[in-house]
Write a protein that holds these residues in place. Structure first.
Motif, PDB file in Angstrom:
ATOM      1  N   ASP A  96       0.808  -1.224   0.000  1.00  0.00           N
ATOM      2  CA  ASP A  96       0.000   0.000   0.000  1.00  0.00           C
ATOM      3  C   ASP A  96       0.838   1.269   0.000  1.00  0.00           C
ATOM      4  O   ASP A  96       0.312   2.369  -0.122  1.00  0.00           O
ATOM      5  CB  ASP A  96      -0.956   0.006   1.198  1.00  0.00           C
ATOM      6  CG  ASP A  96      -0.232  -0.140   2.538  1.00  0.00           C
ATOM      7  OD1 ASP A  96       1.007  -0.321   2.547  1.00  0.00           O
ATOM      8  OD2 ASP A  96      -0.905  -0.106   3.585  1.00  0.00           O
ATOM      9  N   LYS A  97       2.159   1.133   0.128  1.00  0.00           N
ATOM     10  CA  LYS A  97       3.014   2.319   0.151  1.00  0.00           C
ATOM     11  C   LYS A  97       4.453   1.958  -0.239  1.00  0.00           C
ATOM     12  O   LYS A  97       4.934   2.336  -1.299  1.00  0.00           O
ATOM     13  CB  LYS A  97       2.982   2.973   1.539  1.00  0.00           C
ATOM     14  CG  LYS A  97       3.816   4.241   1.668  1.00  0.00           C
ATOM     15  CD  LYS A  97       3.702   4.809   3.091  1.00  0.00           C
ATOM     16  CE  LYS A  97       4.573   6.037   3.274  1.00  0.00           C
ATOM     17  NZ  LYS A  97       4.518   6.540   4.674  1.00  0.00           N
ATOM     18  N   ASP A  98       5.130   1.202   0.619  1.00  0.00           N
ATOM     19  CA  ASP A  98       6.562   0.968   0.443  1.00  0.00           C
ATOM     20  C   ASP A  98       6.887   0.164  -0.808  1.00  0.00           C
ATOM     21  O   ASP A  98       7.928   0.376  -1.433  1.00  0.00           O
ATOM     22  CB  ASP A  98       7.135   0.257   1.671  1.00  0.00           C
ATOM     23  CG  ASP A  98       7.143   1.146   2.900  1.00  0.00           C
ATOM     24  OD1 ASP A  98       7.644   2.269   2.806  1.00  0.00           O
ATOM     25  OD2 ASP A  98       6.642   0.719   3.954  1.00  0.00           O
ATOM     26  N   LEU A  99       6.027  -0.778  -1.175  1.00  0.00           N
ATOM     27  CA  LEU A  99       6.323  -1.663  -2.296  1.00  0.00           C
ATOM     28  C   LEU A  99       5.533  -1.332  -3.562  1.00  0.00           C
ATOM     29  O   LEU A  99       5.655  -2.043  -4.562  1.00  0.00           O
ATOM     30  CB  LEU A  99       6.053  -3.115  -1.883  1.00  0.00           C
ATOM     31  CG  LEU A  99       7.051  -3.695  -0.878  1.00  0.00           C
ATOM     32  CD1 LEU A  99       6.542  -5.004  -0.305  1.00  0.00           C
ATOM     33  CD2 LEU A  99       8.417  -3.884  -1.513  1.00  0.00           C
ATOM     34  N   THR A 100       4.737  -0.284  -3.532  1.00  0.00           N
ATOM     35  CA  THR A 100       3.859   0.002  -4.658  1.00  0.00           C
ATOM     36  C   THR A 100       4.633   0.186  -5.965  1.00  0.00           C
ATOM     37  O   THR A 100       4.311  -0.438  -6.993  1.00  0.00           O
ATOM     38  CB  THR A 100       3.029   1.277  -4.377  1.00  0.00           C
ATOM     39  OG1 THR A 100       2.313   1.106  -3.153  1.00  0.00           O
ATOM     40  CG2 THR A 100       2.051   1.541  -5.506  1.00  0.00           C
ATOM     41  N   ALA A 101       5.652   1.022  -5.955  1.00  0.00           N
ATOM     42  CA  ALA A 101       6.399   1.303  -7.186  1.00  0.00           C
ATOM     43  C   ALA A 101       7.122   0.060  -7.683  1.00  0.00           C
ATOM     44  O   ALA A 101       7.105  -0.251  -8.887  1.00  0.00           O
ATOM     45  CB  ALA A 101       7.386   2.445  -6.951  1.00  0.00           C
ATOM     46  N   ASP A 102       7.762  -0.683  -6.783  1.00  0.00           N
ATOM     47  CA  ASP A 102       8.475  -1.891  -7.202  1.00  0.00           C
ATOM     48  C   ASP A 102       7.510  -2.949  -7.726  1.00  0.00           C
ATOM     49  O   ASP A 102       7.804  -3.632  -8.719  1.00  0.00           O
ATOM     50  CB  ASP A 102       9.313  -2.447  -6.045  1.00  0.00           C
ATOM     51  CG  ASP A 102      10.619  -1.697  -5.861  1.00  0.00           C
ATOM     52  OD1 ASP A 102      11.258  -1.367  -6.873  1.00  0.00           O
ATOM     53  OD2 ASP A 102      10.991  -1.436  -4.708  1.00  0.00           O
ATOM     54  N   PHE A 103       6.367  -3.103  -7.091  1.00  0.00           N
ATOM     55  CA  PHE A 103       5.391  -4.072  -7.582  1.00  0.00           C
ATOM     56  C   PHE A 103       4.921  -3.693  -8.990  1.00  0.00           C
ATOM     57  O   PHE A 103       4.734  -4.559  -9.849  1.00  0.00           O
ATOM     58  CB  PHE A 103       4.197  -4.161  -6.632  1.00  0.00           C
ATOM     59  CG  PHE A 103       4.425  -5.068  -5.441  1.00  0.00           C
ATOM     60  CD1 PHE A 103       5.675  -5.580  -5.157  1.00  0.00           C
ATOM     61  CD2 PHE A 103       3.371  -5.414  -4.615  1.00  0.00           C
ATOM     62  CE1 PHE A 103       5.886  -6.423  -4.055  1.00  0.00           C
ATOM     63  CE2 PHE A 103       3.554  -6.253  -3.528  1.00  0.00           C
ATOM     64  CZ  PHE A 103       4.818  -6.749  -3.242  1.00  0.00           C
ATOM     65  N   GLY A 104       4.745  -2.407  -9.224  1.00  0.00           N
ATOM     66  CA  GLY A 104       4.350  -1.977 -10.560  1.00  0.00           C
ATOM     67  C   GLY A 104       5.385  -2.339 -11.601  1.00  0.00           C
ATOM     68  O   GLY A 104       5.055  -2.810 -12.709  1.00  0.00           O
ATOM     69  N   ARG A 105       6.647  -2.155 -11.288  1.00  0.00           N
ATOM     70  CA  ARG A 105       7.715  -2.465 -12.240  1.00  0.00           C
ATOM     71  C   ARG A 105       7.871  -3.977 -12.423  1.00  0.00           C
ATOM     72  O   ARG A 105       8.154  -4.445 -13.530  1.00  0.00           O
ATOM     73  CB  ARG A 105       9.025  -1.839 -11.766  1.00  0.00           C
ATOM     74  CG  ARG A 105       8.985  -0.311 -11.708  1.00  0.00           C
ATOM     75  CD  ARG A 105      10.350   0.284 -11.383  1.00  0.00           C
ATOM     76  NE  ARG A 105      10.251   1.710 -11.113  1.00  0.00           N
ATOM     77  CZ  ARG A 105      10.339   2.250  -9.901  1.00  0.00           C
ATOM     78  NH1 ARG A 105      10.539   1.478  -8.836  1.00  0.00           N
ATOM     79  NH2 ARG A 105      10.234   3.553  -9.731  1.00  0.00           N
TER      80      ARG A 105
END
Length: 544
Positions: free
Chosen positions: A393-402
């Motif tokens: 919901d915050k810390d991993l959002t960008a990495d999960f998207g990539r």
């Protein structure tokens, strides 16, 4: 060095005993209680109104000075040099009240570009070494100024003008400490005010080559090019320039369990970590040991970061600390030979030495695949740190998207499963290793189970969160897999809480992200973000 958490009671550690450090092969002790020596002088040479006799501030300063006297005496009695970890800038609040017009810039920051600020620091250092003539030197940190333990002082980052600020401060330290007092300065290049000094060789030389070499001036450099993380290259400034250097190694890594579970890093520190072996250039200390300016190692034997997990046994910190010291003393030996000596010292013989070695190396491999990744280079390496577990919901959002965009979801999740499998192997190995010390033997077993619980939680939590993220993106949820892993996630937490009943178990992680500072200057969990809120969102979606 033992670094206690800022604002918390001092950690109880065997590494506070200078006699033990001398026995391990260390020749100096760094004291870091976030009350540096310049908070224990009166500043009478600047203005006697700052800490007048009879004031509460004066009483605090004098009590702190007596404590520093005692720490210096203990180190010297064991044959060690006594150094103090020192945040600059840190000045008395009353001094700033009285002379702020000559100290502060337009933003209210103490500015070393101002002549009076430079004069104050010169007088301050002269008072320090007049009051503590036995002090052998200072380890100087810039960029972070922790004020939680110094009620009468204030401060800020001195690096307000890039390289010019470093050069001003280095000039003062060289003049007043190295030359006038004849003491050592270890100038840390880890500076949040100027990240380029940390790991940019050209910038590092552009600053340090402008400072005359002095035998008492050393630059202190983390072995990693950023913080003490995996998947971060070996620091390219090590071995560069004209000045002597000392390399920093953290033995209780706050991103990797803080000693609550096995985390053997010295194989990687010395030989190069798995993810960089075969890369061009140096990847470990063994590759720069012959360089004459690389003059030594200092270990953060305990400490780093904030909060927990809190440990009651230092087995894994001890292994890292001992191997670091013994290998540094004789770099002609292999790390594996030094490790075997530690195992024999712990009472292991024959095949048990190999099993202990296998456990230690598996801990490094499992940590790499559990916290970090060999499949996709995470950008948010702080998604978990100290006792906090971040989420999608915050810390991993960008990495999960990539990860999703690159088509790596299944490979990343398979890697987390392999990490959990490694920790299951570690647990089985622990039951076959007869350490001589009964408490260490018990901790070997409980700490490996702690690691298995942690990385089971991560494995199953990522399965729920990353598959849920994909569903959010595509509209198609793999509900069967998510439900299966949600059940396993809850079971792993239940096992972890059962393990916590063992009196030897470290305190548990919180399934919440790393939050903001509270009124006491300590970091709390983020109540609105983290692994639990992320997993619970998909729990509701599954109707579980």
């Amino acid at each position: 060095m033992v670094q206690s958490n800022p604002g918390e009671p001092a950690a109880e550690s065997r590494f506070d005993d200078p006699r033990l450090l001398a026995d391990y092969g260390y020749d100096g002790q760094v004291v870091n209680e976030f009350r540096p020596p310049h908070t224990a002088v009166t500043f009478d040479s600047v203005d006697p109104r700052i800490f007048p006799p009879g004031s509460d501030g004066r009483a605090w300063v004098e009590a702190t000075a007596r404590h520093i006297d005692e720490r210096i005496s203990r180190a010297h009695a064991a044959g060690l040099a006594a150094y103090y970890f020192t945040d600059i800038i840190m000045l008395p609040k009353r001094l700033v009240e009285l002379h702020g017009d000559r100290l502060l810039d337009g933003s209210g920051r103490i500015d070393l570009a101002r002549p009076f600020a430079q004069e104050v620091h010169r007088l301050m250092l002269r008072e320090v070494f007049a009051r503590f003539p036995g002090l052998d030197g200072l380890v100087v940190r810039t960029g972070e100024t922790y004020l939680q333990n110094v009620p009468y002082h204030t401060g800020n980052n001195p690096i307000l003008h890039g390289a010019d600020s470093h050069l001003t401060l280095l000039g003062i330290l060289r003049d007043e400490v190295c030359e006038r007092a004849g003491k050592r300065v270890f100038y840390r290049t880890w500076s949040t005010g100027d990240d380029k000094l940390t790991a940019d060789p050209d910038y590092y030389r552009g600053v340090t080559d402008r400072v005359p070499v002095h035998d008492n001036l050393l630059f202190s450099i983390k072995h990693t090019s950023r913080d003490f993380w995996r998947t971060v290259p070996f620091n390219p400034t090590i071995g560069v320039g004209r000045h002597r250097q000392i390399v920093e190694v953290q033995c209780q890594r706050e991103y990797e369990g803080k000693g609550a579970c096995p985390d053997y890093v010295l194989d990687g520190v010395i030989n190069g970590f798995e993810e960089f072996r075969g890369a061009p250039g140096p990847t470990g200390l063994a590759h720069v040991a012959a360089n004459p300016i690389v003059s030594g190692v200092w270990t953060w034997s305990r400490g780093g970061g904030w909060r927990g997990p809190y440990i009651g046994n230092e087995l894994w910190c001890d292994l890292n600390t001992w191997v670091a010291a013994r290998w540094t003393r004789d770099t002609g030996r292999t790390e594996a030979d030094v490790f075997a000596e530690y195992a024999a010292r712990a009472g292991l013989r024959g095949a048990a030495v190999g099993r202990f070695r296998r456990l230690a190396l598996l801990s490094a491999a499992g940590t790499l695949r559990g916290h970090y990744s060999t499949v996709y280079p995470l950008s948010r390496l702080t998604w978990t740190r100290d006792q906090f577990l971040g989420g999608s919901d915050k810390d991993l959002t960008a990495d999960f998207g990539r990860i999703h965009a690159a088509g790596l979801v299944e490979k990343v999740l398979e890697e987390k499963a392999r990490a959990a499998h490694a920790w299951a192997q570690i647990t089985r190995l622990a039951d076959t290793i007869p350490l001589r010390d009964r408490e260490d033997r018990a901790y070997l077993r409980v700490s490996t189970r702690y690691g298995r619980c942690l990385y089971d939680v991560i494995h199953h939590g990522w399965q729920v969160m990353l598959r849920g993220f994909v569903g959010d993106t595509t509209g198609a949820y793999d509900t069967r897999a998510m439900a299966r892993h949600l059940y396993a996630y809850d079971a792993a937490w239940a096992r972890w809480h059962d393990l916590a009943r063992d009196p030897g178990c470290a305190t548990l992680y919180q399934p919440l992200g790393f939050g903001a500072k509270n009124a006491d200057g300590l970091y709390d969990a983020d109540p609105n973000h983290g692994m639990k809120p992320s997993v619970d969102r998909y729990r509701a979606l599954l109707g579980a």
